[in-house]
Design a protein around this motif. Sequence first.
Motif, PDB file in Angstrom:
ATOM      1  N   LEU A  34       0.823  -1.202   0.000  1.00 27.96           N
ATOM      2  CA  LEU A  34       0.000   0.000   0.000  1.00 27.96           C
ATOM      3  C   LEU A  34       0.862   1.259   0.000  1.00 27.96           C
ATOM      4  O   LEU A  34       0.619   2.193  -0.772  1.00 27.96           O
ATOM      5  CB  LEU A  34      -0.938   0.006   1.201  1.00 27.96           C
ATOM      6  N   LEU A  35       1.879   1.291   0.857  1.00 24.54           N
ATOM      7  CA  LEU A  35       2.761   2.463   0.892  1.00 24.54           C
ATOM      8  C   LEU A  35       3.503   2.649  -0.430  1.00 24.54           C
ATOM      9  O   LEU A  35       3.659   3.767  -0.918  1.00 24.54           O
ATOM     10  CB  LEU A  35       3.752   2.332   2.047  1.00 24.54           C
ATOM     11  N   THR A  36       3.952   1.553  -1.023  1.00 23.51           N
ATOM     12  CA  THR A  36       4.647   1.634  -2.305  1.00 23.51           C
ATOM     13  C   THR A  36       3.718   2.152  -3.396  1.00 23.51           C
ATOM     14  O   THR A  36       4.113   2.999  -4.210  1.00 23.51           O
ATOM     15  CB  THR A  36       5.211   0.258  -2.695  1.00 23.51           C
ATOM     16  N   LEU A  37       2.494   1.652  -3.420  1.00 23.12           N
ATOM     17  CA  LEU A  37       1.527   2.117  -4.425  1.00 23.12           C
ATOM     18  C   LEU A  37       1.188   3.592  -4.233  1.00 23.12           C
ATOM     19  O   LEU A  37       1.089   4.344  -5.216  1.00 23.12           O
ATOM     20  CB  LEU A  37       0.264   1.266  -4.373  1.00 23.12           C
ATOM     21  N   LEU A  38       1.022   4.015  -2.988  1.00 27.56           N
ATOM     22  CA  LEU A  38       0.751   5.431  -2.743  1.00 27.56           C
ATOM     23  C   LEU A  38       1.924   6.303  -3.181  1.00 27.56           C
ATOM     24  O   LEU A  38       1.726   7.353  -3.805  1.00 27.56           O
ATOM     25  CB  LEU A  38       0.454   5.658  -1.262  1.00 27.56           C
ATOM     26  N   TYR A  39       3.139   5.884  -2.845  1.00 24.21           N
ATOM     27  CA  TYR A  39       4.319   6.641  -3.260  1.00 24.21           C
ATOM     28  C   TYR A  39       4.394   6.728  -4.781  1.00 24.21           C
ATOM     29  O   TYR A  39       4.634   7.801  -5.347  1.00 24.21           O
ATOM     30  CB  TYR A  39       5.584   5.984  -2.700  1.00 24.21           C
ATOM     31  N   THR A  40       4.163   5.610  -5.460  1.00 27.35           N
ATOM     32  CA  THR A  40       4.216   5.594  -6.924  1.00 27.35           C
ATOM     33  C   THR A  40       3.118   6.466  -7.511  1.00 27.35           C
ATOM     34  O   THR A  40       3.354   7.198  -8.488  1.00 27.35           O
ATOM     35  CB  THR A  40       4.075   4.144  -7.437  1.00 27.35           C
ATOM     36  N   LEU A  41       1.925   6.414  -6.942  1.00 27.84           N
ATOM     37  CA  LEU A  41       0.814   7.229  -7.430  1.00 27.84           C
ATOM     38  C   LEU A  41       1.137   8.709  -7.321  1.00 27.84           C
ATOM     39  O   LEU A  41       0.949   9.472  -8.279  1.00 27.84           O
ATOM     40  CB  LEU A  41      -0.455   6.892  -6.647  1.00 27.84           C
ATOM     41  N   PHE A  42       1.638   9.142  -6.156  1.00 28.80           N
ATOM     42  CA  PHE A  42       1.986  10.547  -5.992  1.00 28.80           C
ATOM     43  C   PHE A  42       3.146  10.945  -6.902  1.00 28.80           C
ATOM     44  O   PHE A  42       3.177  12.063  -7.423  1.00 28.80           O
ATOM     45  CB  PHE A  42       2.321  10.864  -4.529  1.00 28.80           C
ATOM     46  N   CYS A  44       1.749  11.448 -10.358  1.00 33.15           N
ATOM     47  CA  CYS A  44       0.923  12.656 -10.472  1.00 33.15           C
ATOM     48  C   CYS A  44       1.774  13.910 -10.643  1.00 33.15           C
ATOM     49  O   CYS A  44       1.381  14.835 -11.352  1.00 33.15           O
ATOM     50  CB  CYS A  44       0.028  12.809  -9.250  1.00 33.15           C
TER      51      CYS A  44
END
Length: 80
Positions: free
Chosen positions: A34-42, A45
């Motif tokens: 989850l943290l990796t996906l959030l970091y990648t998403l931001f 963006c």
Amino acid sequence: QDVSANMVKTAQDILYGLLGDFVNNVSSLLFGVLLTLLYTLFWLCSPVPMDSSIDVMFRKYIMFKTLACFGYGVCVGLLL
């Protein structure tokens, strides 16, 4: 009868211990993903502007790092 009840209790304790460890490991893994996906998403963006040569080098690094980690995981999985 005491022996069989004791064996059932011991088996339950072992099973609950293993199940607890499994749930703990899965929850840690999901949190990391989850943290990796959030970091990648931001990062996607609002990516950091960089020179094209640095971009190519960074993409090669990510590809080689991914392949190395995947290969390591496969080797460890085969050994276990």
